[in-house]
Design an enzyme around this catalytic site. Structure first.
Site, PDB file in Angstrom:
ATOM      1  N   CYS A 167      19.893  78.833  68.736  1.00  0.00           N
ATOM      2  CA  CYS A 167      18.477  78.501  68.888  1.00  0.00           C
ATOM      3  C   CYS A 167      17.632  79.395  67.993  1.00  0.00           C
ATOM      4  CB  CYS A 167      18.045  78.657  70.338  1.00  0.00           C
ATOM      5  SG  CYS A 167      18.709  77.361  71.391  1.00  0.00           S
ATOM      6  N   ARG A 169      25.373  80.485  68.007  1.00  0.00           N
ATOM      7  CA  ARG A 169      25.249  81.930  68.096  1.00  0.00           C
ATOM      8  C   ARG A 169      26.545  82.548  68.627  1.00  0.00           C
ATOM      9  NH1 ARG A 169      22.352  86.161  66.220  1.00  0.00           N
ATOM     10  NH2 ARG A 169      22.385  87.834  67.711  1.00  0.00           N
ATOM     11  N   ARG A 203      23.372  70.890  74.297  1.00  0.00           N
ATOM     12  CA  ARG A 203      24.185  72.076  73.990  1.00  0.00           C
ATOM     13  C   ARG A 203      24.463  72.874  75.258  1.00  0.00           C
ATOM     14  NH1 ARG A 203      21.676  75.758  69.584  1.00  0.00           N
ATOM     15  NH2 ARG A 203      23.309  76.977  70.541  1.00  0.00           N
ATOM     16  N   ASP A 248      22.832  93.709  64.155  1.00  0.00           N
ATOM     17  CA  ASP A 248      23.090  95.095  63.757  1.00  0.00           C
ATOM     18  C   ASP A 248      23.819  95.886  64.854  1.00  0.00           C
ATOM     19  OD1 ASP A 248      20.348  94.605  64.854  1.00  0.00           O
ATOM     20  OD2 ASP A 248      20.391  96.778  65.045  1.00  0.00           O
ATOM     21  N   GLN A 249      23.544  95.587  66.121  1.00  0.00           N
ATOM     22  CA  GLN A 249      24.193  96.340  67.203  1.00  0.00           C
ATOM     23  C   GLN A 249      25.670  95.963  67.346  1.00  0.00           C
ATOM     24  OE1 GLN A 249      22.512  98.954  68.777  1.00  0.00           O
ATOM     25  NE2 GLN A 249      21.156  98.367  67.092  1.00  0.00           N
ATOM     26  N   ARG A 274      17.924  86.278  64.037  1.00  0.00           N
ATOM     27  CA  ARG A 274      18.500  86.906  65.229  1.00  0.00           C
ATOM     28  C   ARG A 274      19.494  87.966  64.749  1.00  0.00           C
ATOM     29  NH1 ARG A 274      19.746  82.074  69.479  1.00  0.00           N
ATOM     30  NH2 ARG A 274      20.758  83.760  70.603  1.00  0.00           N
ATOM     31  N   PRO A 275      19.130  89.249  64.875  1.00  0.00           N
ATOM     32  CA  PRO A 275      19.937  90.315  64.254  1.00  0.00           C
ATOM     33  C   PRO A 275      21.280  90.527  64.945  1.00  0.00           C
ATOM     34  CG  PRO A 275      18.136  91.269  65.529  1.00  0.00           C
ATOM     35  CD  PRO A 275      17.974  89.787  65.625  1.00  0.00           C
ATOM     36  N   ASP A 307      15.658  83.127  79.242  1.00  0.00           N
ATOM     37  CA  ASP A 307      16.144  81.745  79.176  1.00  0.00           C
ATOM     38  C   ASP A 307      15.498  80.851  80.235  1.00  0.00           C
ATOM     39  OD1 ASP A 307      17.667  82.594  77.094  1.00  0.00           O
ATOM     40  OD2 ASP A 307      19.559  82.659  78.195  1.00  0.00           O
ATOM     41  N   LYS A 356      27.197  78.402  80.855  1.00  0.00           N
ATOM     42  CA  LYS A 356      27.370  78.273  79.401  1.00  0.00           C
ATOM     43  C   LYS A 356      27.613  79.622  78.740  1.00  0.00           C
ATOM     44  CE  LYS A 356      23.783  78.200  76.371  1.00  0.00           C
ATOM     45  NZ  LYS A 356      23.722  78.846  75.098  1.00  0.00           N
ATOM     46  N   ASN A 357      26.760  80.599  79.035  1.00  0.00           N
ATOM     47  CA  ASN A 357      26.835  81.850  78.280  1.00  0.00           C
ATOM     48  C   ASN A 357      28.028  82.714  78.675  1.00  0.00           C
ATOM     49  OD1 ASN A 357      24.745  81.068  76.699  1.00  0.00           O
ATOM     50  ND2 ASN A 357      23.186  82.272  77.779  1.00  0.00           N
TER      51      ASN A 357
HETATM   52  C1  EPZ Z   1      22.187  85.818  74.575  1.00  0.00           C
HETATM   53  O1  EPZ Z   1      21.828  85.806  73.199  1.00  0.00           O
HETATM   54  C2  EPZ Z   1      22.122  84.396  75.042  1.00  0.00           C
HETATM   55  N1  EPZ Z   1      23.050  83.594  74.243  1.00  0.00           N
HETATM   56  C3  EPZ Z   1      20.707  83.858  74.929  1.00  0.00           C
HETATM   57  O2  EPZ Z   1      20.689  82.608  75.571  1.00  0.00           O
HETATM   58  C4  EPZ Z   1      19.731  84.773  75.666  1.00  0.00           C
HETATM   59  O3  EPZ Z   1      18.419  84.371  75.403  1.00  0.00           O
HETATM   60  C5  EPZ Z   1      19.914  86.218  75.239  1.00  0.00           C
HETATM   61  O4  EPZ Z   1      21.296  86.617  75.354  1.00  0.00           O
HETATM   62  C6  EPZ Z   1      19.092  87.197  76.073  1.00  0.00           C
HETATM   63  O5  EPZ Z   1      19.440  87.074  77.421  1.00  0.00           O
HETATM   64  C7  EPZ Z   1      24.345  83.602  74.547  1.00  0.00           C
HETATM   65  O6  EPZ Z   1      24.797  84.243  75.475  1.00  0.00           O
HETATM   66  C8  EPZ Z   1      25.230  82.740  73.707  1.00  0.00           C
HETATM   67  P1  EPZ Z   1      20.776  89.556  72.770  1.00  0.00           P
HETATM   68  P2  EPZ Z   1      22.111  87.086  72.302  1.00  0.00           P
HETATM   69  O7  EPZ Z   1      21.735  90.140  71.810  1.00  0.00           O
HETATM   70  O8  EPZ Z   1      23.351  87.734  72.747  1.00  0.00           O
HETATM   71  C9  EPZ Z   1      17.823  92.006  69.886  1.00  0.00           C
HETATM   72  C10 EPZ Z   1      20.249  80.327  75.838  1.00  0.00           C
HETATM   73  O9  EPZ Z   1      19.161  79.709  75.868  1.00  0.00           O
HETATM   74  N2  EPZ Z   1      19.054  92.341  69.146  1.00  0.00           N
HETATM   75  O10 EPZ Z   1      20.825  89.995  74.185  1.00  0.00           O
HETATM   76  O11 EPZ Z   1      21.980  86.654  70.900  1.00  0.00           O
HETATM   77  C11 EPZ Z   1      17.440  90.551  69.728  1.00  0.00           C
HETATM   78  O12 EPZ Z   1      16.671  90.332  68.560  1.00  0.00           O
HETATM   79  C12 EPZ Z   1      20.465  81.418  74.814  1.00  0.00           C
HETATM   80  O13 EPZ Z   1      21.203  80.100  76.582  1.00  0.00           O
HETATM   81  C13 EPZ Z   1      19.005  93.279  68.126  1.00  0.00           C
HETATM   82  O14 EPZ Z   1      17.946  93.827  67.807  1.00  0.00           O
HETATM   83  O15 EPZ Z   1      20.850  87.970  72.707  1.00  0.00           O
HETATM   84  C14 EPZ Z   1      16.687  90.291  71.003  1.00  0.00           C
HETATM   85  O16 EPZ Z   1      15.360  90.704  70.840  1.00  0.00           O
HETATM   86  C15 EPZ Z   1      19.408  81.463  73.799  1.00  0.00           C
HETATM   87  N3  EPZ Z   1      20.162  93.570  67.471  1.00  0.00           N
HETATM   88  C16 EPZ Z   1      17.349  91.212  72.033  1.00  0.00           C
HETATM   89  O17 EPZ Z   1      18.061  92.179  71.270  1.00  0.00           O
HETATM   90  C17 EPZ Z   1      21.351  92.985  67.793  1.00  0.00           C
HETATM   91  O18 EPZ Z   1      22.366  93.324  67.163  1.00  0.00           O
HETATM   92  C18 EPZ Z   1      18.329  90.519  72.969  1.00  0.00           C
HETATM   93  O19 EPZ Z   1      19.304  89.809  72.221  1.00  0.00           O
HETATM   94  C19 EPZ Z   1      21.388  92.066  68.841  1.00  0.00           C
HETATM   95  C20 EPZ Z   1      20.227  91.747  69.499  1.00  0.00           C
END
Ligand code: EPZ
Length: 492
Positions: A178, A154, A461, A187-188, A184-185, A369, A83-84
């Site tokens: 989710c 997302r 989903r 900013d990066q 869910r920020p 996950d 999926k991802n």
């Molecule tokens: C991806 O979400 C996945 N979603 C999520 O899977 C998964 O839980 C997550 O990566 C972590 O592995 C998809 O790929 C569509 P991140 P993503 O940016 O990209 C912080 C599932 O169940 N952060 O790696 O949104 C954030 O708050 C889903 O399949 C910032 O601070 O996750 C978190 O603590 C749910 N600023 C950490 O980083 C940002 O700009 C990791 O988030 C971005 C993220």
């Protein structure tokens, strides 16, 4: 797209709704209604005669799973595409000036939505078979994604990177996905786009990113947190930027490598994906080609956890064993036998489960996950286990539901203290999100008695044919459909 004017029989309230088009759609979803905001961007597309064309009276149907637990799982299960990876590769097709054929696409609702967004932007999407589509993005007519579609997932953020990278501008609704107990920020992501020269603003619920007149320019970007989404989005935006881009402290998940491989197979120049430094040399153009998406690590891990909880022996097919190492090792620690073959894993659990501690981390650490599914397994293990969630602020919304089934779990901030119990008891429970929903299915499969799981649209989903796959393993699970008695037509 079929538009319907819907009148609720009970209240007489009227709304516009649509049936999403067919690519990748499950048979059970066909004919179901998805809400359209009558005042949102799609309203422009309502033909003036909309009321005349399809005047129908329907109500949304809700699906529940009914599970009679206590049967060990036995047999073989084929894992679908990741999926991802799929939800990033589909928007990435926007960068390709040609036809790309994408294979091993999972049939799940997040993917259907991504393909629908592409179609709305003007892409040609041709379904070749259940798991293959051909996408042609040579005649894109809009860089603004439909609000009500994009805000639901997302992964819609990937449309920003892809549209910005190819057309120099993007307007995408602030994303949903989710809910892990807080915002869910992004900013990066914004930091990356800005470093490449883009301006980014939020207006009217949309994120608007615009490249300078002379286009995006490669840059060196150090991510403050390891973010899957930001790493993917910066790759998408920079693949055709002038010069070189470096992403440091990049995420290393298998789907990051898969996106890089997809882009490289279309002509991009990306090196280092899978390490914490990714180097991208901008190219003029991406051309068409064929690509097959990797198997879903989390879907495979979910079936492994189901065997651990319910007992039995299952051959998990079509996987990449290396991607499964972190999950395999933890299950072995719990007393589950896992035999590794070239692209299969044989998972067996006959004896008692042992306690274990888990800390979620970015890849190659234990995946967040898989946290709800493994916590569910630990509920049945002898002794006290500690689970620490270090990726998301709050990913324990399923714990109350597990308690209804007899689990003994105390949550303090990011840590859950799990005291093993002898068994779960079946109960009516509600899926709070995708992986938590899968965890509740696992609990129900292992439980004594009958469980009724509602809000399964979250589960659908991300899991292709979950009910059918589990039934093939001997599980007593079925999906039942009933009219939605809630006032709002909505996806939740
Ligand atoms: C991806 O979400 C996945 N979603 C999520 O899977 C998964 O839980 C997550 O990566 C972590 O592995 C998809 O790929 C569509 P991140 P993503 O940016 O990209 C912080 C599932 O169940 N952060 O790696 O949104 C954030 O708050 C889903 O399949 C910032 O601070 O996750 C978190 O603590 C749910 N600023 C950490 O980083 C940002 O700009 C990791 O988030 C971005 C993220």
């Amino acid at each position: 797209m079929i538009l319907l004017r819907v009148r609720r029989q009970r209240t007489g309230a009227e709304k516009f709704a649509c049936i999403l088009p067919g690519a990748g759609m499950k048979r059970r979803q066909a004919g179901k209604l998805f809400p359209v905001n009558n005042t949102g961007p799609w309203a422009e597309e309502l033909p003036q005669s909309a009321e005349k064309i399809y005047l129908e009276e329907r109500v949304k149907i809700l699906t529940k799973y009914i599970v009679q637990g206590g049967t060990p799982l036995c047999g073989e299960v084929e894992i679908s595409g990741a999926k991802n990876a799929a939800v990033a590769i589909i928007p990435a097709a926007l960068l390709v000036d040609g036809v790309c054929r994408i294979e091993n696409i999972p049939q799940i609702s997040d993917v259907t939505l991504c393909l629908s967004i592409l179609e709305q932007l003007g892409a040609g999407v041709r379904t070749i078979d259940r798991h293959t589509v051909e996408v042609d993005c040579r005649r894109i007519r809009s860089t603004r994604t439909p609000y009500d579609m994009a805000r639901r997932i997302r992964a819609s953020t990937y449309f920003i990177g892809a549209l910005l990278g190819r057309f120099g501008q993007a307007e995408v609704a602030l994303p949903g996905g989710c809910n892990f107990g807080g915002v869910r920020p992004i900013d990066q992501h914004v930091k990356g786009f800005t470093a490449l020269g883009s301006t980014v603003a939020v207006e009217g619920g949309f994120i608007r990113a615009t490249a300078p007149r002379d286009g995006l320019k490669g840059a060196s970007i150090y991510l403050d947190v390891v973010s899957v989404g930001a790493t993917m989005n910066i790759m998408l935006a920079s693949v055709m930027a002038r010069g070189n881009t470096t992403i440091e402290n990049a995420a290393k998940e298998p789907h990051i490598v898969d996106l890089a491989n997809f882009l490289n197979s279309m002509g991009a120049n990306i090196r280092g994906a899978g390490t914490d430094t990714i180097k991208i040399r901008g190219v003029e153009q991406l051309r068409g080609g064929n690509y097959a998406i990797i198997p879903d690590q989390i879907e495979a891990g979910t079936y492994m956890a189901a065997v651990a909880a319910a007992g039995g022996q299952v051959l998990v097919k079509n996987i990449i064993p290396k991607h499964m190492d972190c999950i395999t090792a933890k299950l072995q620690e719990c007393g589950v036998e896992v035999e590794e073959h070239e692209d299969t894993l044989l998972v067996r659990r006959n004896g008692p489960l042992h306690k274990a501690n888990i800390k979620t981390l970015p890849y190659p650490g234990f995946p967040t996950d898989m946290q709800p599914q493994l916590t569910t397994v630990l509920c049945l293990a002898q002794g006290i286990s500690l689970v620490t969630e270090s990726v998301w602020g709050n990913r324990y919304r399923y714990v109350d539901e597990l308690r209804r089934m007899g689990a003994s779990i105390q949550v303090d901030d990011k840590t859950a203290v799990v005291e093993g119990v002898d068994h779960f008891s079946g109960a009516p429970i509600q899926a709070p999100d995708l992986r938590a929903g899968a965890a509740l299915v696992i609990a129900a499969l292992a439980a004594r008695g009958r469980s009724e799981i509602s809000c399964v649209h979250y589960i659908e989903r991300g899991y292709e044919n979950l009910v059918e796959k589990l039934r093939a393993l001997g599980a007593n699970i079925r999906a039942v459909e009933e009219p939605d008695e809630r006032e709002e037509l909505g996806l939740g």
